[in-house]
Design a protein around this motif. Structure first.
Motif: not given
Length: 166
Positions: A100-120
């Motif tokens: 999640p930390a990498l995903a957050w940084q990639e979204w905030m810096r590069y507007r790149k979202l990760p693939a969907a995964r199931a979780c709550v």
């Protein structure tokens, strides 16, 4: 002061007039396990941020302030605002990513979202927490001494606040 901060300075007073900072918040009582943890340097200092993935001020804070800090652990509570219609979906994608930390940084810096995964994700719990604490806007920073700071602030100001004793 950059042009970005000049435009920010013009916009923040109107927002600040509408919203008051929450009362002191006991940093030790924050459920940090429901936040994305990013460590810079040795991580000795601590900071919590309530942030929305579609908030332009949050993006500015990440890019121009938080990335410049050293020796700090940043706990980001995903706090998708209702006025940002796609923020909850993006928050879920980010939280459920393998890192999640990498995903957050990639979204905030590069507007790149990760693939969907199931979780709550803890989004509902974070919204409840924010309401209980009186947090209404993003970004809201919570300092170890309990001070809440509304809006994006520059790195020098934040460094000064992080240097204050709790």
């Amino acid at each position: 002061m950059t042009a970005t901060w000049l435009s920010l300075a013009a916009a923040v007073p109107a927002q600040a007039q509408q919203m008051a900072a929450p009362a002191r918040i006991d940093f030790a009582s924050l459920p940090l396990q429901r936040a994305i943890k990013v460590v810079h340097g040795n991580g000795a200092r601590r900071l919590a941020v309530f942030s929305d993935p579609d908030c332009p001020y949050c993006q500015l804070l990440e890019r121009d302030t938080l990335e410049r800090l050293d020796n700090v652990t940043i706990y980001t509570f995903l706090f998708p605002l209702a006025r940002h219609g796609d923020a909850a979906r993006k928050s879920q994608l980010i939280w459920c990513a393998p890192d999640p930390a990498l995903a957050w940084q990639e979204w905030m810096r590069y507007r790149k979202l990760p693939a969907a995964r199931a979780c709550v994700p803890p989004l509902r719990a974070n919204l409840t927490l924010a309401n209980k604490l009186g947090i209404r806007v993003t970004p809201t920073l919570i300092l170890p001494q309990g001070e809440a700071v509304l809006g994006a602030i520059d790195a020098e100001t934040l460094e000064g606040k992080l240097g204050e004793s709790p």
